[in-house]
Design an enzyme around this catalytic site. Structure first.
Site, PDB file in Angstrom:
ATOM      1  N   CYS A 142      26.192  54.220   3.334  1.00 34.42           N
ATOM      2  CA  CYS A 142      25.923  53.254   2.283  1.00 34.42           C
ATOM      3  C   CYS A 142      26.746  51.992   2.552  1.00 34.42           C
ATOM      4  O   CYS A 142      27.972  52.044   2.605  1.00 34.42           O
ATOM      5  CB  CYS A 142      26.287  53.798   0.908  1.00 34.42           C
ATOM      6  SG  CYS A 142      25.902  52.575  -0.382  1.00 34.42           S
ATOM      7  N   LYS A 154      17.415  59.801  -4.792  1.00 35.08           N
ATOM      8  CA  LYS A 154      18.426  58.752  -4.609  1.00 35.08           C
ATOM      9  C   LYS A 154      19.751  59.434  -4.317  1.00 35.08           C
ATOM     10  O   LYS A 154      20.038  60.517  -4.851  1.00 35.08           O
ATOM     11  CB  LYS A 154      18.548  57.919  -5.899  1.00 35.08           C
ATOM     12  CG  LYS A 154      19.712  56.926  -5.906  1.00 35.08           C
ATOM     13  CD  LYS A 154      19.540  55.814  -4.878  1.00 35.08           C
ATOM     14  CE  LYS A 154      20.782  54.910  -4.807  1.00 35.08           C
ATOM     15  NZ  LYS A 154      20.625  53.889  -3.725  1.00 35.08           N
TER      16      LYS A 154
HETATM   17  C1  LIG Z   1      23.417  54.954  -1.003  1.00 30.96           C
HETATM   18  C2  LIG Z   1      23.614  53.630  -0.983  1.00 30.96           C
HETATM   19  C3  LIG Z   1      22.729  52.731  -0.255  1.00 30.96           C
HETATM   20  C4  LIG Z   1      22.288  51.562  -0.842  1.00 30.96           C
HETATM   21  C5  LIG Z   1      22.714  51.119  -2.198  1.00 30.96           C
HETATM   22  O1  LIG Z   1      22.640  51.930  -3.152  1.00 30.96           O
HETATM   23  O2  LIG Z   1      23.148  49.946  -2.266  1.00 30.96           O
HETATM   24  N1  LIG Z   1      21.482  50.710  -0.156  1.00 30.96           N
HETATM   25  C6  LIG Z   1      21.068  50.984   1.127  1.00 30.96           C
HETATM   26  O3  LIG Z   1      20.329  50.203   1.768  1.00 30.96           O
HETATM   27  N2  LIG Z   1      21.483  52.144   1.713  1.00 30.96           N
HETATM   28  C7  LIG Z   1      22.292  53.032   1.087  1.00 30.96           C
HETATM   29  O4  LIG Z   1      22.638  54.075   1.692  1.00 30.96           O
END
Ligand SMILES: C=Cc1c(C(=O)O)[nH]c(=O)[nH]c1=O
Length: 312
Positions: A130, A44
């Protein structure tokens, strides 16, 4: 029939892996990817300090994909570096991906310095896309900032590093981004992150599906495969050959994997479908890809990678 691949000169037994954000929040989830048929894993996206993320419900699977506004919940970079360090000791021949995202250029530098000071021997995926941190713009759509960040990144970091990009929808934007990316010794780019700020609703209750951002969130799954393939192929056409491509977006079958590879991807990540099906999906996708390759007479990915044909 081999589905192995090479990225940044590093060999992976399988070209399939998870997409950052899915099955990679903690050791339990990462262990499941490690034990699966995936060739490697990415963590993550890690931030300087741990984050709880946005209020729930913040993820919804839909018949055609998913919507999420997680808000970058993560355990903080030190947690992931410790976990990967253990895995490197257990599996010395494997290489892993560490995703990171700073909220400004100084945080990016701090994160990279932490990685440099650790025993991490894998690849860094710098997330520039993000879409779900309220008040923070999509870095990947701010071209000057992308150029500034990459300039600083390559002043401070020496290991293999790539960037996770948002989807682009305009040919001029593709040209502009490719011109910026080609200036840097990137190991790879990863196209695409979710399509930002979509909205799904429940007609019965007349309400949005997720709590954060009045229901707005990143869209993944079937909805985004045409956009993902276009981004993979466009950058494959425009980037110098040293910058390889990881294809992400809309993968839920061996055919989808084949299509990403045909468009020029060297590695393929799975997000929404992995969330729905679990890590055993990698067995199915690998078998389905091998069947397609066998039917077409291909023995290895290099036989067809990037060889998409036009009608002209
Ligand atoms: C790192 C945050 C991201 C997130 C998130 O943590 O909300 N959701 C996504 O679809 N892509 C992202 O890059």
């Amino acid at each position: 029939i081999s589905t192995e691949t090479t990225l940044a000169g590093i060999h992976f037994d399988n070209c399939l892996m998870n997409a950052a954000g899915v099955y990679c929040y903690d050791a339990d989830e990462l262990n499941q990817i490690q034990k699966s048929a995936a060739g490697t894993f990415v963590t993550k996206s890690a931030t300087v300090v741990p984050r709880a993320g946005n209020p729930e419900p913040r993820y919804l699977s839909t018949p055609w994909g998913s919507i999420n506004s997680m808000g970058l919940p993560n355990k903080g970079l030190p947690y992931y570096l410790d976990y990967v360090s253990q895995q490197q000791t257990l599996f010395p021949e494997k290489r892993y991906f560490q995703s990171i995202t700073g909220f400004n250029i100084d945080e990016d530098e701090a994160l990279l310095k932490q990685i440099t000071d650790s025993d991490f021997n894998g690849l860094v995926e710098l997330n520039l896309s993000c879409p779900n941190v309220p008040g923070k713009p999509q870095t990947g759509y701010d071209f000057e900032t992308v150029e500034q960040i990459l300039t600083r990144v390559f002043e401070v970091y020496e290991g293999p590093l790539g960037v996770k990009l948002p989807p682009y929808f305009d040919i001029v934007h593709f040209d502009q981004m490719a011109a910026i990316l080609n200036q840097f010794p990137l190991a790879f780019i990863n196209s695409v992150n979710s399509i930002g700020n979509g909205l799904t609703i429940d007609a019965a209750t007349e309400r949005v599906s997720i709590k954060p951002k009045h229901g707005f969130g990143g869209i993944g799954g079937d909805y985004i495969k045409p956009t993902a393939l276009a981004n993979v192929h466009t950058f494959y056409q425009r980037l110098k050959p040293e910058i390889q491509i990881i294809g992400t977006g809309g993968v839920k079958s061996g055919q989808d994997v084949f299509e990403h590879l045909l468009c020029g991807a060297s590695m393929v990540q799975v997000g929404t479908a992995l969330h729905k099906e679990g890590p055993q999906i990698f067995d199915r996708l690998t078998a389905e890809l091998q069947t397609i390759m066998q039917q077409k007479g291909y023995n290895k990915i290099a036989d067809f990678k990037g060889k998409l044909k036009y009608l002209d």
